[in-house]
Enzyme design. Structure first.
Site, PDB file in Angstrom:
ATOM      1  N   LYS A  26       0.843  -1.208   0.000  1.00 33.23           N
ATOM      2  CA  LYS A  26       0.000   0.000   0.000  1.00 33.23           C
ATOM      3  C   LYS A  26       0.874   1.254   0.000  1.00 33.23           C
ATOM      4  CE  LYS A  26      -3.826  -2.403   2.212  1.00 33.23           C
ATOM      5  NZ  LYS A  26      -4.585  -2.734   3.424  1.00 33.23           N
TER       6      LYS A  26
ATOM      7  N   GLN B 195      -4.422  -1.197   9.741  1.00 30.66           N
ATOM      8  CA  GLN B 195      -4.446  -2.537   9.165  1.00 30.66           C
ATOM      9  C   GLN B 195      -5.066  -3.534  10.146  1.00 30.66           C
ATOM     10  OE1 GLN B 195      -3.640  -3.200   6.018  1.00 30.66           O
ATOM     11  NE2 GLN B 195      -3.944  -5.405   6.165  1.00 30.66           N
TER      12      GLN B 195
ATOM     13  N   ASP C 227     -10.705   3.333   4.122  1.00 32.47           N
ATOM     14  CA  ASP C 227     -11.040   1.903   4.093  1.00 32.47           C
ATOM     15  C   ASP C 227     -12.550   1.691   3.946  1.00 32.47           C
ATOM     16  OD1 ASP C 227      -9.142  -0.152   4.167  1.00 32.47           O
ATOM     17  OD2 ASP C 227      -8.704   0.157   6.293  1.00 32.47           O
TER      18      ASP C 227
HETATM   19  N1  GUN Z   1      -6.953  -6.516   6.382  1.00 31.88           N
HETATM   20  C1  GUN Z   1      -7.300  -7.234   5.295  1.00 31.88           C
HETATM   21  N2  GUN Z   1      -7.823  -6.434   4.345  1.00 31.88           N
HETATM   22  C2  GUN Z   1      -7.797  -5.185   4.840  1.00 31.88           C
HETATM   23  C3  GUN Z   1      -8.193  -3.921   4.324  1.00 31.88           C
HETATM   24  O1  GUN Z   1      -8.694  -3.778   3.205  1.00 31.88           O
HETATM   25  N3  GUN Z   1      -8.014  -2.864   5.154  1.00 31.88           N
HETATM   26  C4  GUN Z   1      -7.489  -2.988   6.399  1.00 31.88           C
HETATM   27  N4  GUN Z   1      -7.357  -1.901   7.129  1.00 31.88           N
HETATM   28  N5  GUN Z   1      -7.114  -4.146   6.901  1.00 31.88           N
HETATM   29  C5  GUN Z   1      -7.266  -5.237   6.136  1.00 31.88           C
END
Ligand code: GUN
Length: 282
Positions: free
Chosen positions: A53, A97, A120
């Site tokens: 990311k 995350q 998100d």
């Molecule tokens: N863990 C798995 N997928 C995601 C996501 O799209 N965003 C976040 N913050 N955590 C995750």
């Protein structure tokens, strides 16, 4: 019949080109779109995701900060960090995350993020906006799936879509997005009695369970569109989705591969949400 591939890498490259141009336009106005990624603990999969990311931000002209904390971080400390990022004018998007260590209440942390920075799309305000058709941030993975359908010119109106999985991150928002496009939507899950009877009715199938071979060729109507959200390791340690790709591609009309399908689209939609957050702040 062999299904056509929906190539998430190619579509992402195209969309990220637009992102880079929009980021450049914002920078010309003195605003660099900024994303903060917060990782608590040392979950190996999460480490890879957050690295990807942050790199995607750097590659496309977005500012990003990665904050890594030890798993001993307290909920109170994390909430304080989120509050400080909420106030930081250089940060337009905040991503904590998941999963978080078990001593931290993830929902409480998500609700602490300012809805204006909730790139998100997990905040209850974002979920409510999606449900009611109001403007707000859409969760990145289902949003990426919608972009993939759009990329093949797929008309969802009146089609039957079956979503396998009911998570807050994928299954539920996916169903709402499909519904918003006038599809007839069925959500299936671990307690569904006869999954095959449902999927055989489907024009579109989204598999989002996190388990290999949830969808096999005998469960798919010829010509159906199959989107595979799964990200699993098979017995040999190889990355695979939830769909038996080799079998299903012989029946489906379109299919997304793993890797190179929905995965890169998730990150692309995160960039797009972050840009949108920055544009709204401008
Ligand atoms: N863990 C798995 N997928 C995601 C996501 O799209 N965003 C976040 N913050 N955590 C995750």
């Amino acid at each position: 019949m062999t299904a056509q591939l929906i190539d998430g890498n190619a579509l992402s490259a195209q969309l990220r080109g637009d992102v880079a141009r929009r980021a450049q336009a914002l920078r010309a106005q003195g605003i660099t779109p900024g994303l903060a990624v917060v990782l608590v603990g040392d979950n190996p999969a999460s480490q890879v995701y957050v690295r990807n990311k942050v790199k995607a931000c750097q590659d496309n002209g977005l500012h990003s900060v990665l904050e890594k904390y030890d798993s001993s971080m307290t909920e109170e400390q994390l909430l304080a960090r989120v509050e400080s990022l909420n106030q930081d004018p250089k940060i337009h998007g905040i991503l904590v995350q998941l999963p978080l260590p078990s001593h931290i209440d993830a929902q409480k942390v998500i609700e602490a993020i300012s809805p204006a920075k909730d790139v998100d799309g997990f905040h209850i305000a974002s979920a409510g906006a999606l449900m009611t058709g109001m403007p707000g941030f859409w969760p990145c993975t289902p949003y990426g799936c919608m972009k993939m359908l759009e990329s093949i010119g797929y008309e969802l109106r009146g089609k039957h879509a079956v979503v396998i999985g009911r998570s807050n991150i994928v299954g539920k928002p996916m169903a709402l997005m499909l519904l918003q496009k006038d599809a007839t939507v069925t959500i299936c899950h671990s307690r569904t009695k006869d999954l095959k009877a449902q999927t055989l009715q489907a024009d579109v199938i989204v598999a989002a369970v996190g388990q290999p071979n949830v969808l096999t060729a005998d469960m798919v109507k010829p010509g159906a569109v199959v989107l595979d959200v799964g990200m699993n390791r098979n017995g040999e340690g190889k990355l695979c989705g939830d769909v038996d790709f080799a079998g299903v591609r012989q029946v489906a009309g379109y299919i997304t591969p793993v890797p190179g399908g929905v995965g890169p689209m998730t990150i692309t939609m995160l960039l797009i949400n972050t840009l949108q957050a920055a544009e709204r702040s401008a």
